[in-house]
Design a protein around this motif. Sequence first.
Motif, mmCIF file in Angstrom:
data_model
loop_
_atom_site.group_PDB
_atom_site.id
_atom_site.type_symbol
_atom_site.label_atom_id
_atom_site.label_comp_id
_atom_site.label_asym_id
_atom_site.label_seq_id
_atom_site.Cartn_x
_atom_site.Cartn_y
_atom_site.Cartn_z
ATOM 1 N N LYS A 21 -48.265 -19.168 48.471
ATOM 2 C CA LYS A 21 -48.687 -18.277 49.642
ATOM 3 C C LYS A 21 -47.438 -18.002 50.298
ATOM 4 C CE LYS A 21 -53.395 -19.350 50.627
ATOM 5 N NZ LYS A 21 -54.428 -20.136 51.418
ATOM 6 N N LYS A 22 -46.432 -19.180 50.324
ATOM 7 C CA LYS A 22 -45.262 -18.974 51.174
ATOM 8 C C LYS A 22 -44.325 -18.129 50.486
ATOM 9 C CE LYS A 22 -44.153 -22.853 53.149
ATOM 10 N NZ LYS A 22 -43.578 -24.087 53.300
ATOM 11 N N LYS A 23 -44.348 -18.073 49.284
ATOM 12 C CA LYS A 23 -43.358 -17.033 48.483
ATOM 13 C C LYS A 23 -43.910 -15.617 48.712
ATOM 14 C CE LYS A 23 -42.129 -17.044 43.824
ATOM 15 N NZ LYS A 23 -42.479 -17.473 42.263
ATOM 16 N N GLY A 24 -45.230 -15.333 48.698
ATOM 17 C CA GLY A 24 -45.607 -13.896 49.311
ATOM 18 C C GLY A 24 -45.255 -13.710 50.730
ATOM 19 N N TYR A 25 -45.394 -14.871 51.486
ATOM 20 C CA TYR A 25 -45.034 -14.331 52.962
ATOM 21 C C TYR A 25 -43.499 -13.980 53.219
ATOM 22 C CZ TYR A 25 -44.003 -15.439 57.643
ATOM 23 O OH TYR A 25 -43.393 -15.645 59.024
ATOM 24 N N TRP A 26 -42.620 -14.570 52.477
ATOM 25 C CA TRP A 26 -41.231 -14.547 52.551
ATOM 26 C C TRP A 26 -41.002 -13.019 51.974
ATOM 27 C CZ3 TRP A 26 -39.010 -16.474 56.338
ATOM 28 C CH2 TRP A 26 -39.180 -17.693 56.535
ATOM 29 N N ALA A 28 -43.078 -10.554 51.906
ATOM 30 C CA ALA A 28 -43.662 -9.425 52.911
ATOM 31 C C ALA A 28 -42.653 -9.149 54.035
ATOM 32 C CB ALA A 28 -44.591 -9.695 53.056
ATOM 33 N N LEU A 29 -42.043 -10.456 54.532
ATOM 34 C CA LEU A 29 -41.149 -10.432 55.624
ATOM 35 C C LEU A 29 -39.830 -9.675 55.278
ATOM 36 C CD1 LEU A 29 -41.586 -11.885 58.434
ATOM 37 C CD2 LEU A 29 -39.912 -13.542 57.575
ATOM 38 N N LYS A 30 -39.399 -9.974 53.998
ATOM 39 C CA LYS A 30 -38.240 -9.251 53.801
ATOM 40 C C LYS A 30 -38.432 -7.706 53.662
ATOM 41 C CE LYS A 30 -35.849 -12.826 51.160
ATOM 42 N NZ LYS A 30 -35.203 -13.397 49.942
ATOM 43 N N ALA A 31 -39.493 -7.395 53.015
ATOM 44 C CA ALA A 31 -39.927 -5.830 52.953
ATOM 45 C C ALA A 31 -39.941 -5.116 54.130
ATOM 46 C CB ALA A 31 -41.361 -6.090 52.012
ATOM 47 N N LEU A 32 -40.585 -5.822 55.078
ATOM 48 C CA LEU A 32 -40.876 -5.429 56.505
ATOM 49 C C LEU A 32 -39.495 -5.236 57.222
ATOM 50 C CD1 LEU A 32 -42.863 -4.529 58.599
ATOM 51 C CD2 LEU A 32 -43.018 -6.953 59.305
ATOM 52 N N SER A 33 -38.540 -6.154 56.924
ATOM 53 C CA SER A 33 -37.310 -6.101 57.658
ATOM 54 C C SER A 33 -36.465 -5.021 56.979
ATOM 55 C CB SER A 33 -36.659 -7.253 57.423
ATOM 56 O OG SER A 33 -35.356 -7.331 57.782
ATOM 57 N N LEU A 34 -36.493 -4.790 55.719
ATOM 58 C CA LEU A 34 -35.881 -3.529 54.965
ATOM 59 C C LEU A 34 -36.523 -2.205 55.533
ATOM 60 C CD1 LEU A 34 -33.647 -2.873 53.201
ATOM 61 C CD2 LEU A 34 -35.610 -2.649 51.201
ATOM 62 N N ALA A 35 -37.741 -2.318 55.755
ATOM 63 C CA ALA A 35 -38.382 -0.965 56.299
ATOM 64 C C ALA A 35 -37.919 -0.540 57.419
ATOM 65 C CB ALA A 35 -40.043 -1.052 56.071
ATOM 66 N N LYS A 36 -38.064 -1.702 58.475
ATOM 67 C CA LYS A 36 -37.558 -1.419 59.762
ATOM 68 C C LYS A 36 -36.020 -0.882 59.900
ATOM 69 C CE LYS A 36 -40.225 -4.777 62.185
ATOM 70 N NZ LYS A 36 -40.351 -6.091 63.044
ATOM 71 N N SER A 37 -34.980 -1.590 58.948
ATOM 72 C CA SER A 37 -33.821 -1.309 58.989
ATOM 73 C C SER A 37 -33.463 0.107 58.598
ATOM 74 C CB SER A 37 -32.825 -2.268 58.124
ATOM 75 O OG SER A 37 -33.267 -2.367 57.176
ATOM 76 N N ILE A 38 -34.242 0.674 57.620
ATOM 77 C CA ILE A 38 -34.013 1.890 57.021
ATOM 78 C C ILE A 38 -34.582 3.022 58.022
ATOM 79 C CG2 ILE A 38 -35.229 3.346 55.291
ATOM 80 C CD1 ILE A 38 -35.002 1.205 53.246
ATOM 81 N N SER A 39 -35.919 2.624 58.529
ATOM 82 C CA SER A 39 -36.458 3.652 59.726
ATOM 83 C C SER A 39 -35.395 3.674 60.962
ATOM 84 C CB SER A 39 -37.722 2.885 60.034
ATOM 85 O OG SER A 39 -37.768 1.805 60.984
ATOM 86 N N THR A 40 -34.650 2.853 61.294
ATOM 87 C CA THR A 40 -33.943 2.882 62.446
ATOM 88 C C THR A 40 -32.265 3.563 62.026
ATOM 89 O OG1 THR A 40 -32.966 0.665 61.888
ATOM 90 C CG2 THR A 40 -34.808 0.792 63.552
ATOM 91 N N GLY A 41 -32.213 3.084 60.731
ATOM 92 C CA GLY A 41 -30.793 3.866 60.025
ATOM 93 C C GLY A 41 -29.636 2.886 60.039
ATOM 94 N N TYR A 42 -29.980 1.553 60.406
ATOM 95 C CA TYR A 42 -29.162 0.553 60.377
ATOM 96 C C TYR A 42 -28.922 -0.340 59.104
ATOM 97 C CZ TYR A 42 -28.605 1.442 65.588
ATOM 98 O OH TYR A 42 -28.170 2.095 66.649
ATOM 99 N N SER A 43 -29.576 0.163 58.126
ATOM 100 C CA SER A 43 -29.707 -0.504 56.736
ATOM 101 C C SER A 43 -28.076 -0.519 56.046
ATOM 102 C CB SER A 43 -30.552 0.210 55.895
ATOM 103 O OG SER A 43 -30.469 -0.586 54.464
#
Length: 55
Positions: A21-26, A28-43
């Motif tokens: 479960k922890k593997k899936g959690y991390w 998902a967290l990385k994917a969300l972080s990448l999506a946020k950075s792409i949407s703000t343009g700071y990737s």
Amino acid sequence: MAVPKKRTSRSKRRIRRNFWKKKGYWAALKALSLAKSISTGYSKSFCLLDKKNNK
């Protein structure tokens, strides 16, 4: 001849499931972080071509 294996204890099963479960959690967290950075343009690690500006 096939011999049935010994039963895995509950604590061992619980530990393995929590790792799974922890593997899936991390992930998902990385994917969300990448999506946020792409949407703000700071990737810095992901390149995205903008079709509007690329004529």
